[in-house]
Design an enzyme around this catalytic site. Structure first.
Site, PDB file in Angstrom:
ATOM      1  N   ASP A 289       1.022  -1.160  -0.051  1.00  0.00           N
ATOM      2  CA  ASP A 289      -0.013   0.149  -0.019  1.00  0.00           C
ATOM      3  C   ASP A 289       0.802   1.021  -0.271  1.00  0.00           C
ATOM      4  O   ASP A 289       1.506   1.599   0.903  1.00  0.00           O
ATOM      5  CB  ASP A 289      -0.919  -0.064   1.112  1.00  0.00           C
ATOM      6  CG  ASP A 289      -1.859   1.046   1.164  1.00  0.00           C
ATOM      7  OD1 ASP A 289      -1.529   1.824   0.358  1.00  0.00           O
ATOM      8  OD2 ASP A 289      -2.807   1.351   2.009  1.00  0.00           O
TER       9      ASP A 289
ATOM     10  N   ASP B 112      -6.103   5.613   4.692  1.00  0.00           N
ATOM     11  CA  ASP B 112      -4.411   5.707   5.037  1.00  0.00           C
ATOM     12  C   ASP B 112      -4.148   5.178   6.036  1.00  0.00           C
ATOM     13  O   ASP B 112      -3.784   5.729   7.095  1.00  0.00           O
ATOM     14  CB  ASP B 112      -4.319   7.205   4.552  1.00  0.00           C
ATOM     15  CG  ASP B 112      -4.318   7.748   3.312  1.00  0.00           C
ATOM     16  OD1 ASP B 112      -5.033   6.862   2.536  1.00  0.00           O
ATOM     17  OD2 ASP B 112      -3.612   8.529   2.977  1.00  0.00           O
TER      18      ASP B 112
ATOM     19  N   HIS C 212      -4.996  11.489  14.143  1.00  0.00           N
ATOM     20  CA  HIS C 212      -6.139  11.342  12.961  1.00  0.00           C
ATOM     21  C   HIS C 212      -7.186  10.431  13.455  1.00  0.00           C
ATOM     22  O   HIS C 212      -8.478  10.599  12.643  1.00  0.00           O
ATOM     23  CB  HIS C 212      -5.378  10.786  11.539  1.00  0.00           C
ATOM     24  CG  HIS C 212      -4.505  11.806  10.861  1.00  0.00           C
ATOM     25  ND1 HIS C 212      -4.691  13.058  10.705  1.00  0.00           N
ATOM     26  CD2 HIS C 212      -3.223  11.538  10.857  1.00  0.00           C
ATOM     27  CE1 HIS C 212      -3.744  13.619  10.388  1.00  0.00           C
ATOM     28  NE2 HIS C 212      -2.674  12.760  10.458  1.00  0.00           N
TER      29      HIS C 212
ATOM     30  N   ASP D 291       2.532  18.705  14.194  1.00  0.00           N
ATOM     31  CA  ASP D 291       2.565  17.785  12.941  1.00  0.00           C
ATOM     32  C   ASP D 291       2.175  18.446  11.761  1.00  0.00           C
ATOM     33  O   ASP D 291       1.470  19.414  11.876  1.00  0.00           O
ATOM     34  CB  ASP D 291       1.761  16.652  13.168  1.00  0.00           C
ATOM     35  CG  ASP D 291       1.674  15.445  12.417  1.00  0.00           C
ATOM     36  OD1 ASP D 291       2.428  14.385  12.660  1.00  0.00           O
ATOM     37  OD2 ASP D 291       1.311  15.653  11.211  1.00  0.00           O
TER      38      ASP D 291
ATOM     39  N   HIS E 131       0.370  17.491   9.282  1.00  0.00           N
ATOM     40  CA  HIS E 131      -1.128  17.034   9.090  1.00  0.00           C
ATOM     41  C   HIS E 131      -2.294  17.655  10.011  1.00  0.00           C
ATOM     42  O   HIS E 131      -1.745  17.716  11.116  1.00  0.00           O
ATOM     43  CB  HIS E 131      -1.333  15.399   8.913  1.00  0.00           C
ATOM     44  CG  HIS E 131      -0.352  14.879   7.979  1.00  0.00           C
ATOM     45  ND1 HIS E 131       0.563  14.445   8.643  1.00  0.00           N
ATOM     46  CD2 HIS E 131      -0.502  14.659   6.692  1.00  0.00           C
ATOM     47  CE1 HIS E 131       1.518  13.613   7.311  1.00  0.00           C
ATOM     48  NE2 HIS E 131       0.531  13.864   6.152  1.00  0.00           N
TER      49      HIS E 131
ATOM     50  N   ASP F 119       6.975  15.482  10.839  1.00  0.00           N
ATOM     51  CA  ASP F 119       6.841  15.597   9.343  1.00  0.00           C
ATOM     52  C   ASP F 119       6.756  16.721   8.999  1.00  0.00           C
ATOM     53  O   ASP F 119       6.740  17.043   7.690  1.00  0.00           O
ATOM     54  CB  ASP F 119       5.770  14.678   8.893  1.00  0.00           C
ATOM     55  CG  ASP F 119       4.519  14.517   9.814  1.00  0.00           C
ATOM     56  OD1 ASP F 119       4.457  15.751  10.616  1.00  0.00           O
ATOM     57  OD2 ASP F 119       3.655  13.852   9.630  1.00  0.00           O
TER      58      ASP F 119
ATOM     59  N   TYR G 159       8.635  11.019   8.744  1.00  0.00           N
ATOM     60  CA  TYR G 159       8.874   9.639   8.145  1.00  0.00           C
ATOM     61  C   TYR G 159      10.361   9.911   7.349  1.00  0.00           C
ATOM     62  O   TYR G 159      10.647   8.738   6.970  1.00  0.00           O
ATOM     63  CB  TYR G 159       7.642   9.643   7.123  1.00  0.00           C
ATOM     64  CG  TYR G 159       6.388   9.389   7.769  1.00  0.00           C
ATOM     65  CD1 TYR G 159       5.813   8.553   8.535  1.00  0.00           C
ATOM     66  CD2 TYR G 159       5.728  10.713   7.947  1.00  0.00           C
ATOM     67  CE1 TYR G 159       4.796   8.531   9.256  1.00  0.00           C
ATOM     68  CE2 TYR G 159       4.443  10.907   8.683  1.00  0.00           C
ATOM     69  CZ  TYR G 159       4.051   9.521   9.397  1.00  0.00           C
ATOM     70  OH  TYR G 159       2.797   9.628  10.020  1.00  0.00           O
TER      71      TYR G 159
HETATM   72  N1  Q9C Z   1       1.320  10.040   0.278  1.00  0.00           N
HETATM   73  C1  Q9C Z   1       0.566  11.113  10.633  1.00  0.00           C
HETATM   74  O1  Q9C Z   1       1.320  12.003  10.380  1.00  0.00           O
HETATM   75  N2  Q9C Z   1      -1.534  10.093   3.642  1.00  0.00           N
HETATM   76  N3  Q9C Z   1      -0.292  10.535   9.643  1.00  0.00           N
HETATM   77  C2  Q9C Z   1      -0.467   9.407   3.356  1.00  0.00           C
HETATM   78  C3  Q9C Z   1       0.722   9.042   1.102  1.00  0.00           C
HETATM   79  C4  Q9C Z   1      -1.616   9.647   5.249  1.00  0.00           C
HETATM   80  C5  Q9C Z   1      -0.132  10.842   8.229  1.00  0.00           C
HETATM   81  C6  Q9C Z   1      -0.416   9.565   1.659  1.00  0.00           C
HETATM   82  C7  Q9C Z   1      -0.750  10.464   6.087  1.00  0.00           C
HETATM   83  C8  Q9C Z   1      -1.093  10.369   7.400  1.00  0.00           C
HETATM   84  C9  Q9C Z   1       0.273  10.781  11.979  1.00  0.00           C
HETATM   85 ZN    ZN Z   2       1.677  13.798   9.937  1.00  0.00          ZN
END
Ligand code: Q9C
Ligand code: ZN
Length: 664
Positions: A20, A92, A135, A172, A174, A265, A305
């Protein structure tokens, strides 16, 4: 009082079991590299190691529904096919037979952290956890998150520890929509999040992540979103939002506890965020929160990441929680236009809820049609855009080692004044070179042998600070103005460095002082004074510094951004007995200023102010300042004059900007 570190290897024991692309970045190594870095740098050993525990059903139900909990409980017994199918109903995220166990530990670790801090076992701490939490929603997993660790911790703190106000800072990259949903109508939890948004084109692509989502019902005004509409945000953009949005509101909110959704991130190199802030910015973000809530700060890992940048950022955060001075922040060249636009929109959306933002400029073009237009513009750019390099391939220098000075706080005191615990009494044998120079420069005062001794000690102290043999210092002197002139001359001329001079109360500004940028003088008083240059900034408050709210507003919105942009190698902080400033605000000032100049601050107090030696020393030692309490609205006159000053100065000092050029 120490710093808790909570980690358990068990949380590395789940991973993605199928292909994935959306989930492949959430790997067990995120945790192992972070913990290894803490061990290798000696930071882990300096922390109080607190064991994890499993969150109970009761804990999890503080935020999640029974149906959802029961569903997740079945995942350890599922086949691979069942797990895949179960996963499909969410976005996700992935499940694994051991993720339920880890999710209980991640939430439980956050609760252990809250318990350790609230019971006074430690001052602050960090929990390194997987899976992340911000999230996940009442009845849904999302974005690698299963249980909402920080939301559970906030509810738990209210319920089990009687905490009235919790500030959640989500740095973060996001949007923690799960946290937002949990507390939308709750005025007891102030949620702040900045996040990559790109006019709703970036995951999770929610309309409600925009700046105009301010909370609902009783919680209106207690949800702050700062959406980033471009990638590549830098240190200046982050600091600007802290100084002009988060911190003023946070001080007005006056939290009893600060929780951080500590995702990294948002740092350079991250494939998700694509931002450009350096890992050492987290030292400053952490430091700037550490004088809130009496220092009760709990950081809980979320995203991050890039396996190089993540451990660097984690180390910067823990270093700072341990009380080590932050490194000097690099490349503060002012916020970008897009960041200013976001800041402007968020401030404008919150004007009616927070008195510190009452004067914020209204945003003229925040209606839907303009946003549509912008959306279309962006789309065009993406289509024409050439292939850009991958964020992971970005290179940046490793943050320099943070070397702690052997002496944290040195004191120059007259006979008969006792030295507070953990400080070192500083007395220099009179260096003939220094003494001669002082005799030349101060013929009148040099006649007084006591004064000469004190002055030569001050100069020697500053030299030791330059060599990082001493971190900071405090002196009780006969004449603050004189001592200030003497130190400034020595530090700025002899060592040719930048000195930030902060004066509180009626200090005589040295007449012969150069306006060449070697000194930046910020002077707080109740006297109208002419602003002579961009390096000489009088801040006039009607009631002087006795108005705590006006004073704090000036410190956060003027002094900090000026100080950060100026980037001094020494901070000289002087205060006179007539300043009217209360203990709490003084300690806040002293504490906050230590984010500059690697913590090299020299405080000058008039001899009569002996009562301030203890509280000042405590701030210099890195202890959290007490809260200044509920602050009321500052005087309208002061707000207006400060805003006038900020507007005049923003041409020269980019970090003072709060609006984008074409809309401001
Ligand atoms: N390009 C946290 O940082 N989207 N979650 C991924 C891949 C989901 C991030 C798309 C990102 C979730 C805790
Ligand atoms: Zn994040």
């Amino acid at each position: 009082m120490g710093t808790a570190l909570i980690y358990d290897e068990e949380m590395t024991k789940y991973k993605l079991l199928w292909v994935d692309p959306a989930c492949k970045i959430e790997v067990p190594e995120r945790l192992t590299v972070s913990y290894e870095a803490l061990k290798n740098s000696g930071l882990a050993d300096r922390c109080v190691s607190v064991p994890v525990r499993e969150a109970t059903d009761e804990d999890i139900l503080l935020v999640h529904s029974e149906e959802y909990l029961e569903a997740v409980k079945k995942t350890p017994y599922m086949t691979l096919e069942d797990l895949k199918e179960f996963t499909l109903q969410y976005g996700d995220v992935y499940f694994h037979p051991n993720i339920y166990h880890c999710a209980k530990l991640a939430a439980g670790a956050s609760l252990q952290l809250v318990d350790s801090v609230m019971t006074g076992k430690v001052r602050n701490g960090m929990a390194l956890v997987r899976p992340p939490g911000h999230h996940s929603m009442r009845s849904a997993a999302s974005g690698f998150c299963v249980f909402n660790n920080v939301a559970i911790a906030a509810q738990y703190a209210k319920l089990k520890h009687g905490v009235k106000r919790v500030l959640i800072v989500d740095w973060d990259v996001h949007h923690g929509q799960g946290v937002q949903y949990s507390f939308e109508d709750d005025p007891g939890v102030l949620y702040f999040s900045w996040h990559r948004y790109e006019h709703q084109k970036f995951w999770p692509q929610l309309r409600e992540s925009d700046y105009d989502n301010v909370g609902k019902e009783k919680g209106e005004g207690f949800n702050i979103n700062v959406p980033w509409n471009k990638v590549g945000m830098k240190n200046s953009d982050y600091l600007s939002v802290f100084c002009h949005m988060l911190l003023p509101v946070a001080y007005e909110f006056n939290p009893d506890l600060v929780l951080v959704c500590a995702g990294f991130d948002s740092a350079i190199g991250d494939p998700e965020g694509e931002m450009c802030a350096s890992p050492d910015i987290f030292a400053h973000l952490t430091h700037l929160l550490m004088n809130l809530a009496g220092g009760k700060v709990c950081a809980v890992l979320e995203g991050g990441y890039n396996l190089t940048s993540l451990p660097q950022s984690v180390c910067q955060t823990v270093h700072t929680l341990l009380g080590d001075p932050a490194p000097r922040p690099a490349n503060l060249d002012g916020p970008c236009e897009s960041a200013l636009e976001s800041l402007h929109c968020s401030r404008s959306a919150h004007r009616k809820y927070w008195s510190c933002l009452k004067h914020a400029a209204e945003h003229p073009s925040s209606d839907v049609s303009t946003k549509r237009l912008k959306l279309a513009e962006e789309e065009e750019k993406v289509e024409n855009g050439e292939e850009k390099e991958k964020a992971e391939e970005e290179v940046w220098p490793e943050p320099p080692k943070r070397v702690t000075a052997p002496v944290r706080t040195a004191l120059v005191l007259p006979d008969g004044v006792s030295c507070p615990d953990r400080c070192k009494l500083f007395s220099s044998s009179k260096d003939p070179v220094i003494v001669n120079k002082l005799r030349e420069n101060f013929p009148r005062d040099a006649a007084d042998s006591d004064a000469l001794t004190t002055l030569s000690s001050l100069v020697a102290l500053v030299e030791k600070m330059e060599k990082n043999e001493i971190c900071n210092g405090l002196a009780l002197v006969q004449d603050v103005s004189m001592a200030m002139t003497c130190v400034v001359q020595h530090a700025a001329i002899a060592l040719s460095n930048r000195v930030l001079v902060v004066c509180v109360g009626d200090v005589l500004v040295p007449a012969h002082y150069k306006e060449d940028g070697t000194i930046l003088l910020v002077h707080f008083s109740n006297k109208e004074e002419e602003q002579k240059s961009k390096y000489h900034i009088p801040v006039c408050l009607k009631k002087g510094c006795s108005d705590v709210s006006g004073f704090m507003q000036a410190v956060l919105g003027l002094l900090l951004p000026l100080g950060y942009e100026y980037d001094p190698s020494l901070v000289l902080l002087a205060r006179t007995p007539d300043s009217g400033l209360c203990d709490g605000a003084w300690q806040q000032l002293t504490g906050l200023l230590q984010g500059l100049a690697q913590g090299h601050t020299l405080v000058l107090l008039q001899e009569g102010e002996r009562a301030y030696v203890g509280p000042t020393a405590s701030s210099l030692l890195g202890e959290a300042a007490p809260s200044v309490g509920k602050i009321k609205a500052p005087l309208l006159e002061d707000v207006e004059s400060m805003e006038g000053l900020r507007t005049r100065l923003q041409v020269d000092w980019k970090l003072l900007q709060t609006t984008a050029p074409e809309t401001g």
